[in-house]
Design an enzyme around this catalytic site. Structure first.
Site, PDB file in Angstrom:
ATOM      1  N   GLU A 106       0.832  -1.206   0.000  1.00 49.89           N
ATOM      2  CA  GLU A 106       0.000   0.000   0.000  1.00 49.89           C
ATOM      3  C   GLU A 106       0.866   1.255   0.000  1.00 49.89           C
ATOM      4  OE1 GLU A 106       0.100  -2.522   1.997  1.00 49.89           O
ATOM      5  OE2 GLU A 106      -1.743  -2.865   3.113  1.00 49.89           O
ATOM      6  N   CYS A 165      -2.110  -3.526   7.252  1.00 48.21           N
ATOM      7  CA  CYS A 165      -1.675  -3.863   8.607  1.00 48.21           C
ATOM      8  C   CYS A 165      -1.959  -2.736   9.591  1.00 48.21           C
ATOM      9  CB  CYS A 165      -0.203  -4.272   8.620  1.00 48.21           C
ATOM     10  SG  CYS A 165       0.919  -2.923   8.280  1.00 48.21           S
ATOM     11  N   ALA A 210      20.529 -51.332  -0.829  1.00 47.35           N
ATOM     12  CA  ALA A 210      20.986 -52.718  -0.708  1.00 47.35           C
ATOM     13  C   ALA A 210      21.936 -52.822   0.489  1.00 47.35           C
ATOM     14  CB  ALA A 210      21.679 -53.157  -1.991  1.00 47.35           C
ATOM     15  N   ALA A 211      22.320 -54.035   0.827  1.00 47.78           N
ATOM     16  CA  ALA A 211      23.131 -54.257   2.029  1.00 47.78           C
ATOM     17  C   ALA A 211      24.445 -53.474   2.004  1.00 47.78           C
ATOM     18  CB  ALA A 211      23.402 -55.749   2.201  1.00 47.78           C
ATOM     19  N   LEU A 255      21.797 -31.988  -4.672  1.00 48.75           N
ATOM     20  CA  LEU A 255      20.651 -31.308  -4.060  1.00 48.75           C
ATOM     21  C   LEU A 255      20.123 -30.141  -4.892  1.00 48.75           C
ATOM     22  CD1 LEU A 255      21.543 -31.429  -0.255  1.00 48.75           C
ATOM     23  CD2 LEU A 255      20.290 -33.078  -1.644  1.00 48.75           C
ATOM     24  N   GLU A 284      14.994 -35.008   2.412  1.00 42.85           N
ATOM     25  CA  GLU A 284      15.340 -36.021   1.411  1.00 42.85           C
ATOM     26  C   GLU A 284      16.123 -37.201   1.962  1.00 42.85           C
ATOM     27  OE1 GLU A 284      14.741 -34.476  -2.941  1.00 42.85           O
ATOM     28  OE2 GLU A 284      15.759 -36.262  -2.275  1.00 42.85           O
ATOM     29  N   ALA A 337      13.747 -39.270  12.337  1.00 38.51           N
ATOM     30  CA  ALA A 337      13.791 -38.279  13.419  1.00 38.51           C
ATOM     31  C   ALA A 337      12.682 -37.238  13.251  1.00 38.51           C
ATOM     32  CB  ALA A 337      15.166 -37.609  13.454  1.00 38.51           C
TER      33      ALA A 337
HETATM   34  C1  AOF Z   1       0.433  -4.991   4.587  1.00 40.90           C
HETATM   35  N1  AOF Z   1       0.972  -4.807   3.357  1.00 40.90           N
HETATM   36  O1  AOF Z   1       2.459  -5.327   1.767  1.00 40.90           O
HETATM   37  C2  AOF Z   1       2.476  -6.613   3.735  1.00 40.90           C
HETATM   38  C3  AOF Z   1       1.873  -6.814   5.008  1.00 40.90           C
HETATM   39  O2  AOF Z   1       7.668  -6.049   9.843  1.00 40.90           O
HETATM   40  P1  AOF Z   1       6.794  -5.429   8.802  1.00 40.90           P
HETATM   41  O3  AOF Z   1       6.522  -3.984   9.099  1.00 40.90           O
HETATM   42  O4  AOF Z   1       7.317  -5.614   7.397  1.00 40.90           O
HETATM   43  O5  AOF Z   1       5.360  -6.150   8.879  1.00 40.90           O
HETATM   44  C4  AOF Z   1       5.228  -7.476   8.484  1.00 40.90           C
HETATM   45  C5  AOF Z   1       3.800  -7.938   8.670  1.00 40.90           C
HETATM   46  O6  AOF Z   1       2.903  -7.094   7.958  1.00 40.90           O
HETATM   47  C6  AOF Z   1       3.581  -9.341   8.118  1.00 40.90           C
HETATM   48  O7  AOF Z   1       3.825 -10.327   9.100  1.00 40.90           O
HETATM   49  C7  AOF Z   1       2.103  -9.277   7.736  1.00 40.90           C
HETATM   50  O8  AOF Z   1       1.264  -9.460   8.851  1.00 40.90           O
HETATM   51  C8  AOF Z   1       1.970  -7.857   7.219  1.00 40.90           C
HETATM   52  N2  AOF Z   1       2.307  -7.792   5.804  1.00 40.90           N
HETATM   53  N3  AOF Z   1       0.857  -6.004   5.375  1.00 40.90           N
HETATM   54  O9  AOF Z   1      -0.430  -4.223   4.994  1.00 40.90           O
HETATM   55  C9  AOF Z   1       1.982  -5.563   2.899  1.00 40.90           C
HETATM   56  N4  AOF Z   1       3.520  -7.367   3.290  1.00 40.90           N
HETATM   57 ZN    ZN Z   2       1.376  -2.833   6.113  1.00 33.14          ZN
END
Ligand code: AOF
Ligand code: ZN
Length: 360
Positions: free
Chosen positions: A55, A79, A166-167, A207, A269, A277
């Site tokens: 954003e 966020c 194999a063995a 790998l 792998e 484990a």
């Molecule tokens: C958004 N827009 O493009 C992304 C989001 O440590 P930061 O500040 O980079 O925050 C990471 C967190 O923000 C990530 O764990 C997820 O919850 C959110 N990612 N949010 O609004 C974004 N990449």
């Molecule tokens: Zn964000």
């Protein structure tokens, strides 16, 4: 309230540009800013942890004047927290965005809740637009949030009678070219490929994930677990990605370190000791067994001790697929405690004739 046709098209585009970002610690996110008339004014995407969120990337391309009254279309709920960067929900409010359409809720306890913050500020918020596509895009990242560790696939190839060698220890090749090509496709869908030092010393695997003689564009990071030294001339040291070495045997700690490096999906792998484990520790989300119509007998079993003393303790699995691969059979299964398949590559591979190492 649902998204308009213009917003729906913008979300499709946001999902496309989200893919430009890397898989890693943060989710791949795309954003599109629409004018009040519905024209695309700017787009943005997230380029990885520590860089601006999608954003903010999109907002940064426009002036305050251009931003007033706009709609933001984003693949993840903006966020609500200050992490490595500031809260996107507040950035959108401050920019004068009046409407936000997003696909998926942010599952984070701290980062989630941006929708509520924006609604409280008077922004019109619509959620769930193309949620299934957004969920598919960041499926592995969401699984890491849920599990607290990367997803683990444990793979082995075995004879009909459950032997991996194999063995004398020789194991190339138990399965045929179709099965081996399938393994390479699945390696290419993983972020890390993990072996024990015993396998490095016995088989000297490269790998790499190969498509015939060529390398797939995406190569998983090779990881070697075990106390013994990997020889200086070991093939894994010539891998295009720098290998990671863990001398310790606490697998949960190894997975925690891989998670912190942004690894979401690991492919175990072998050999039998390491596979056992992971299973014994309850750290396998998916089991891939390639069964070849060959009998070997002898002591080299595909698994060693997984903590089953009595048949009542046997690890009963749910089978997601029985898949014929040439003369071999792939069984895709998971412990009953794992709710959904984590398989990334459901499609069978084409017939390939290349030799490869690291699996038998
Ligand atoms: C958004 N827009 O493009 C992304 C989001 O440590 P930061 O500040 O980079 O925050 C990471 C967190 O923000 C990530 O764990 C997820 O919850 C959110 N990612 N949010 O609004 C974004 N990449
Ligand atoms: Zn964000």
């Amino acid at each position: 309230m649902t998204a308009t046709a213009v917003e729906r098209a913008a979300m499709t585009h946001a999902l496309e540009i989200a893919r430009r970002g890397p898989r890693g610690l943060n989710p791949q996110v795309g954003a599109v800013i629409l004018s009040p008339a519905g024209d695309v004014l700017a787009e943005g995407w997230h380029r990885g942890a520590g860089t601006p969120h999608a954003e903010v990337d999109a907002l940064s391309k426009l002036t305050a004047e251009q931003l007033r009254g706009t709609t933001a279309v984003v693949t993840l709920e903006p966020c609500n927290h200050t992490g490595r960067t500031g809260p996107c929900a507040q950035a959108l409010i401050d920019a004068g965005v009046v409407r936000v359409v997003y696909a998926l809720d942010d599952p984070g306890a701290v980062s989630g809740g941006g929708a509520g913050r924006m609604r409280a500020a008077g922004v019109d918020v619509v959620s769930g637009e193309q949620a299934a596509a957004a969920q598919a895009l960041i499926h592995d990242w969401l699984m890491v949030q849920r599990l607290g560790r990367p997803q683990v696939t444990v793979k082995w190839a075995q004879s009909l009678d459950g032997r991996a060698a194999a063995a004398d220890g020789s194991s190339q090749w138990i399965t045929g070219p179709t099965a081996r090509a399938d393994v390479h496709q699945r390696r290419a869908a993983a972020d890390a490929i993990v072996v024990g030092t015993g396998t490095v010393l016995a088989d000297d695997p490269a790998l790499t994930a190969r498509d015939g003689d060529a390398l797939f564009a995406h190569q998983p990071v090779p990881v070697v677990i075990g106390a013994r030294e990997t020889p200086a001339d070991a093939a894994v040291r010539r891998h295009p990605r720098e290998p990671l070495f863990y001398a310790e045997h606490d697998l949960a700690e190894v997975l925690a370190d891989l998670r912190d490096r942004g690894i979401q999906r690991v492919f175990i792998e072998g050999g039998p000791t390491l596979a056992s484990a992971f299973l014994a520790a309850g750290l396998a989300d998916e089991v891939l067994t390639y069964v070849a119509p060959v009998l070997i007998g002898g002591p080299k079993l595909a698994l060693t001790d997984i903590g089953v003393a009595s048949i009542g303790d046997a690890a009963r699995l749910v089978v997601d697929a029985w898949q014929p691969l040439g003369v071999d059979m792939l069984v895709i299964a998971r412990p009953t405690s794992i709710a959904t398949s984590t398989s990334a590559v459901p499609a069978p591979a084409d017939e390939k004739t290349s030799r490869n190492e690291g699996e038998a």
